[in-house]
Motif scaffolding. Structure first.
Motif, short mmCIF file in Angstrom:
data_model
loop_
_atom_site.label_atom_id
_atom_site.label_comp_id
_atom_site.label_asym_id
_atom_site.label_seq_id
_atom_site.Cartn_x
_atom_site.Cartn_y
_atom_site.Cartn_z
N ASP A 196 0.69 -1.12 0.04
CA ASP A 196 -0.01 -0.15 0.20
C ASP A 196 0.88 1.15 -0.06
O ASP A 196 0.39 2.27 0.57
CB ASP A 196 -0.83 0.09 1.22
CG ASP A 196 -2.14 0.77 0.94
OD1 ASP A 196 -2.58 0.83 -0.16
OD2 ASP A 196 -2.66 1.48 1.97
N ARG A 197 1.95 0.87 -0.61
CA ARG A 197 3.00 2.27 -0.39
C ARG A 197 3.35 2.92 0.93
O ARG A 197 3.37 4.10 1.03
CB ARG A 197 2.42 3.42 -1.44
CG ARG A 197 2.73 2.87 -2.82
CD ARG A 197 4.08 2.70 -3.24
NE ARG A 197 4.51 2.18 -4.71
CZ ARG A 197 5.00 2.66 -5.66
NH1 ARG A 197 5.31 4.04 -5.45
NH2 ARG A 197 5.01 2.12 -6.60
N ARG A 198 2.85 2.06 1.88
CA ARG A 198 3.41 2.33 3.33
C ARG A 198 4.13 1.53 3.84
O ARG A 198 4.97 2.28 4.74
CB ARG A 198 1.80 2.35 4.16
CG ARG A 198 0.88 3.29 3.67
CD ARG A 198 -0.56 3.00 4.15
NE ARG A 198 -1.56 3.86 3.51
CZ ARG A 198 -1.94 5.13 3.76
NH1 ARG A 198 -1.05 5.69 4.70
NH2 ARG A 198 -2.96 5.71 3.12
N VAL A 199 4.51 0.33 3.63
CA VAL A 199 5.36 -0.41 4.53
C VAL A 199 6.29 -1.08 3.44
O VAL A 199 5.64 -1.57 2.38
CB VAL A 199 4.52 -1.34 5.10
CG1 VAL A 199 5.68 -2.33 5.98
CG2 VAL A 199 3.87 -0.87 6.37
N ALA A 200 7.47 -1.31 3.50
CA ALA A 200 8.27 -1.63 2.80
C ALA A 200 9.13 -3.01 3.43
O ALA A 200 9.57 -2.92 4.52
CB ALA A 200 9.43 -0.97 2.08
N ALA A 201 9.44 -4.14 2.80
CA ALA A 201 10.09 -5.25 3.10
C ALA A 201 10.87 -6.10 2.26
O ALA A 201 10.65 -6.48 1.14
CB ALA A 201 9.08 -6.47 3.50
N PRO A 202 12.29 -5.50 2.49
CA PRO A 202 13.38 -6.31 1.48
C PRO A 202 13.65 -7.66 2.03
O PRO A 202 13.52 -8.06 3.06
CB PRO A 202 14.54 -5.26 1.89
CG PRO A 202 14.53 -5.03 3.19
CD PRO A 202 12.99 -4.83 3.49
N GLY A 203 13.74 -8.46 0.93
CA GLY A 203 14.31 -9.97 1.43
C GLY A 203 13.05 -10.87 1.51
O GLY A 203 11.77 -10.29 1.60
N ALA A 204 13.11 -12.06 1.46
CA ALA A 204 12.14 -13.08 1.71
C ALA A 204 11.91 -13.09 3.15
O ALA A 204 12.70 -13.67 4.02
CB ALA A 204 12.43 -14.56 1.31
N GLN A 205 10.79 -12.57 3.64
CA GLN A 205 10.39 -12.75 5.09
C GLN A 205 9.74 -14.21 5.26
O GLN A 205 9.14 -15.13 4.46
CB GLN A 205 9.23 -11.63 5.38
CG GLN A 205 9.56 -10.46 5.01
CD GLN A 205 10.80 -9.86 5.59
OE1 GLN A 205 11.17 -9.92 6.99
NE2 GLN A 205 11.85 -9.51 5.01
N LYS A 206 9.79 -14.70 6.66
CA LYS A 206 9.10 -15.99 6.98
C LYS A 206 7.39 -15.42 6.98
O LYS A 206 6.92 -14.46 6.63
CB LYS A 206 9.19 -16.04 8.53
CG LYS A 206 10.73 -16.51 8.77
CD LYS A 206 11.11 -17.80 8.44
CE LYS A 206 12.43 -18.29 8.87
NZ LYS A 206 12.72 -19.57 8.20
N VAL A 207 6.61 -16.67 6.76
CA VAL A 207 5.10 -16.47 6.57
C VAL A 207 4.76 -15.35 8.02
O VAL A 207 3.93 -14.63 7.66
CB VAL A 207 4.38 -17.82 6.60
CG1 VAL A 207 3.08 -17.47 6.76
CG2 VAL A 207 4.86 -18.73 5.55
N ALA A 208 5.15 -15.71 8.99
CA ALA A 208 4.65 -14.78 10.04
C ALA A 208 5.24 -13.57 10.10
O ALA A 208 4.37 -12.63 10.55
CB ALA A 208 5.45 -15.55 11.51
#
Length: 227
Positions: A196-208
């Protein structure tokens, strides 16, 4: 860079995923993200969109072994490449995903052009995921235009249109613009997920981890009312 604001209940949330075909972490991360979404009873409010990000724009058009491609791009030895591949394979198998060690590597620019078309037709995720799943399973050649046209047909797209795009230069500017935008937003590699152009996450996160990111944007998993 991104404003941390929780969206109203029920609003549609766009999740942009900058990804590349041959990236094992993109492969694993995509499935983990989907799993996190599917755990929510409001899963239908999330709209995933694949964005193009070539990890190696200078990669040759002619397919070569993963070993040769890895050493040319990053250095190291054949033993090191095999170790890295086996580690990635073990992670994929831990997620119940297939992972062939006999894959080939080549330039992914043309595939990304086809993905852009698929995205315009609302089938970007399905098309890219099917190509990537087949690629890592070792059952599909993603560098063959006829194969991509067949995959397109299987997800409800016009295979002939895909063939026409691959024989032209259509969507080239869009592919380059996607990569430039990803870099501008802070991507240094892929996968790079923006919610939503609000939160960014680099890399593959866990499902949790992806689950927590979804909560940052839309709040906790809603409790379904019992009548």
């Amino acid at each position: 860079m991104f404003e941390q604001v929780t969206q109203p209940e029920g609003s549609q949330i766009v999740i942009e995923v900058w990804s590349d075909l041959g990236c094992p972490w993109c492969y694993v991360g995509q499935h983990r993200l989907q799993a996190a979404i599917e755990q929510r009873p409001d899963s239908d409010r999330f709209d995933i969109r694949i964005r193009s990000f070539e990890l190696n724009p200078s990669a040759p058009q002619e397919p070569e072994t993963i070993e040769k491609a890895f050493i040319r791009a990053k250095g190291g030895s054949a033993i090191h490449v095999l170790q890295v591949e086996r580690q990635a394979q073990a992670i994929a198998h831990g997620e119940d995903l297939e992972f062939s060690l006999d894959r080939l590597s080549a330039n992914t620019f043309d595939l990304h052009r086809a993905v852009q078309y698929a995205g315009d037709q609302g089938r970007g995720v399905e098309f890219f995921s099917d190509v990537q799943d087949g690629y890592f399973a070792g059952t599909l050649n993603p560098y063959d235009s006829d194969t991509l046209a067949d995959v397109a047909e299987s997800v409800g797209l016009d295979g002939q249109r895909v063939s026409e795009i691959l024989a032209s230069n259509e969507y080239a500017d869009r592919v380059r613009a996607d990569r430039a935008e990803g870099l501008e937003l802070g991507a240094t590699g892929v996968p790079f997920v923006v919610l939503d152009r609000r939160v960014a996450a680099p890399g593959a996160q866990k499902v949790a981890g992806y689950g927590l990111l979804l909560e940052q944007v839309v709040g906790p998993v809603p409790i379904e009312r019992v009548s």
